[in-house]
Structure formats: structure tokens, C-alpha cells
Write a protein that holds these residues in place. Structure first.
Motif, PDB file in Angstrom:
ATOM      1  N   THR A 155       0.842  -1.196   0.000  1.00  0.00           N
ATOM      2  CA  THR A 155       0.000   0.000   0.000  1.00  0.00           C
ATOM      3  C   THR A 155       0.875   1.242   0.000  1.00  0.00           C
ATOM      4  O   THR A 155       1.828   1.339   0.768  1.00  0.00           O
ATOM      5  N   ARG A 164       6.939   6.145  10.631  1.00  0.00           N
ATOM      6  CA  ARG A 164       6.038   5.152  11.239  1.00  0.00           C
ATOM      7  C   ARG A 164       5.342   4.322  10.164  1.00  0.00           C
ATOM      8  O   ARG A 164       5.163   3.116  10.324  1.00  0.00           O
ATOM      9  N   ALA A 165       4.939   4.974   9.074  1.00  0.00           N
ATOM     10  CA  ALA A 165       4.266   4.253   7.990  1.00  0.00           C
ATOM     11  C   ALA A 165       5.214   3.254   7.340  1.00  0.00           C
ATOM     12  O   ALA A 165       4.830   2.109   7.059  1.00  0.00           O
ATOM     13  N   ALA A 202       5.665   0.283   9.360  1.00  0.00           N
ATOM     14  CA  ALA A 202       4.477  -0.574   9.321  1.00  0.00           C
ATOM     15  C   ALA A 202       4.335  -1.288   7.971  1.00  0.00           C
ATOM     16  O   ALA A 202       3.326  -1.946   7.715  1.00  0.00           O
ATOM     17  N   LEU A 211       4.329   0.207   4.868  1.00  0.00           N
ATOM     18  CA  LEU A 211       3.676   0.995   3.824  1.00  0.00           C
ATOM     19  C   LEU A 211       4.721   1.758   3.013  1.00  0.00           C
ATOM     20  O   LEU A 211       5.773   2.138   3.536  1.00  0.00           O
ATOM     21  N   GLU A 262     -10.428   7.497  12.411  1.00  0.00           N
ATOM     22  CA  GLU A 262      -9.349   7.873  13.303  1.00  0.00           C
ATOM     23  C   GLU A 262      -8.658   9.130  12.793  1.00  0.00           C
ATOM     24  O   GLU A 262      -8.206   9.171  11.657  1.00  0.00           O
ATOM     25  N   ARG A 293      -0.974   4.914  14.845  1.00  0.00           N
ATOM     26  CA  ARG A 293      -1.026   3.483  14.532  1.00  0.00           C
ATOM     27  C   ARG A 293      -2.429   3.081  14.087  1.00  0.00           C
ATOM     28  O   ARG A 293      -2.594   2.333  13.117  1.00  0.00           O
ATOM     29  N   ALA A 294      -3.447   3.582  14.777  1.00  0.00           N
ATOM     30  CA  ALA A 294      -4.825   3.269  14.409  1.00  0.00           C
ATOM     31  C   ALA A 294      -5.162   3.828  13.031  1.00  0.00           C
ATOM     32  O   ALA A 294      -5.823   3.160  12.216  1.00  0.00           O
ATOM     33  N   LEU A 303      -2.995   4.475  10.552  1.00  0.00           N
ATOM     34  CA  LEU A 303      -2.261   3.695   9.534  1.00  0.00           C
ATOM     35  C   LEU A 303      -2.909   2.339   9.311  1.00  0.00           C
ATOM     36  O   LEU A 303      -3.019   1.875   8.167  1.00  0.00           O
ATOM     37  N   ASP A 304      -3.374   1.704  10.379  1.00  0.00           N
ATOM     38  CA  ASP A 304      -4.091   0.427  10.245  1.00  0.00           C
ATOM     39  C   ASP A 304      -5.352   0.609   9.406  1.00  0.00           C
ATOM     40  O   ASP A 304      -5.672  -0.231   8.555  1.00  0.00           O
ATOM     41  N   ALA A 305      -6.067   1.696   9.638  1.00  0.00           N
ATOM     42  CA  ALA A 305      -7.295   1.954   8.877  1.00  0.00           C
ATOM     43  C   ALA A 305      -7.000   2.181   7.399  1.00  0.00           C
ATOM     44  O   ALA A 305      -7.757   1.725   6.539  1.00  0.00           O
ATOM     45  N   ALA A 318      -4.307   1.069   5.737  1.00  0.00           N
ATOM     46  CA  ALA A 318      -3.708  -0.130   5.121  1.00  0.00           C
ATOM     47  C   ALA A 318      -4.784  -1.130   4.751  1.00  0.00           C
ATOM     48  O   ALA A 318      -4.678  -1.861   3.814  1.00  0.00           O
TER      49      ALA A 318
END
Length: 172
Positions: A2, A27-28, A31, A33, A139, A165-166, A168-170, A172
């Protein structure tokens, strides 16, 4: 993988958003990305004065370059300070160059910073982007200049880090 664009929405000298955008990018990438900062300061966008983008795709070359840059990414994160209870004029001007198809159903997140967590700017940007059909993540990341920038250096708290983090999870 992504790919996301982190749109740095302030163009003024001395802006604190660069530290925030670089933190998001790191951070991305950690994770998994593909993340790139898109700095609006690097685009020479005059005040928008074309036909409405919902009717005719803008043709100003820098507007086209911005649109193509954002369309090439799977998702976007807009980083905005709060100026006078809203988003900066440069950010709004850049968004005005985008036809709705650029954001239609694209996953989008918002990160705001100000002395008051950018509450008004985040809400206003959410309204603007939802009107363009963006798939907005629930988020948001709210950054307080007083607590997260001791002595002018961005030092995110665990709470702010968890918000990102929340987000980025959303996306991804």
C-alpha cells in the motif's frame, strides 16, 4: 504494498508540520507501507481561478502535477495546522485544484496540530474532503503544540503514537 502520500499542508517558513510529516512517514514505512511526503511548498500553485473541478478538470500545470502525484497513491494523509479556526489557505487552494475523482473512495486520514489539538481545522478538513467523496478514516490524529513540542521539537506521546497506529491500520 500500500502506498500513501503524506500531504504537508503548511507552506509558511518555520512550520512545525515537517517534523510531523517526517514522523508519519517513518512510522508508515516501519508498518510496511510505501510512504512519501508531498510538500505543498514544492508546488507553485497560484490562487485557484479555473472552471469548477467538478465540471472541468483543471489544466494549470502545477495543479495537474499535484493531482497526478496524489492519484498515483493508494491513500492519503493530510497534515494540517490550524489557522484561524480552519485549515491554511494554501492547503485549501491545493485541494481546490483536485477534481472530485481524485479523492472519490480513496482512503484518507487527517492529522492536525495546534495549541488546541486542531479541533476546528480537522473538522473543517473532514467536511471538505467528505464533500469530495473521500473514504475518510474515523481515526484522526490530534497533536497539541504545548505538550507534543517541548522546546520546539516534536516528541509524540504514547497517546498520539497510538492514534497514528490506528490511522495507519485503517488506511492499510
Amino acid at each position: 504494498m500500500t502506498s500513501i502520500a503524506i500531504v504537508l499542508g503548511s507552506v509558511r517558513p518555520g512550520r512545525w508540520g515537517e517534523q510531523v510529516a517526517n514522523w508519519i512517514q517513518a512510522r508508515a514505512q516501519a508498518a510496511g507501507l510505501d510512504a512519501a511526503v508531498v510538500d505543498l511548498k514544492e508546488f507553485d500553485l497560484p490562487i485557484f481561478a479555473e472552471e469548477p473541478p467538478s465540471m472541468v478538470v483543471p489544466t494549470q500545470p502545477e495543479g495537474v502535477r499535484l493531482r497526478e502525484t496524489l492519484e498515483a497513491r493508494d491513500g492519503l494523509i493530510f497534515v494540517t495546522p490550524e489557522y484561524n479556526q480552519s485549515v491554511p489557505g494554501g492547503l485549501k487552494n491545493a485541494i481546490d485544484y483536485l477534481p472530485p475523482s481524485t479523492l472519490k473512495d480513496k482512503p484518507v486520514g487527517i492529522v492536525g496540530y495546534s495549541w488546541h489539538d486542531a479541533v476546528a481545522a480537522r473538522a473543517h478538513l473532514r467536511q471538505i474532503l467528505s464533500g469530495m467523496g473521500a473514504a475518510l478514516a474515523q481515526e484522526d490524529v490530534a497533536i497539541n503544540l504545548g505538550s507534543e513540542f517541548p522546546e520546539g521539537t516534536f516528541t509524540p506521546s504514547e497517546q498520539v503514537d497510538a492514534q497514528l497506529r490506528a490511522l495507519l491500520d485503517a488506511l492499510a
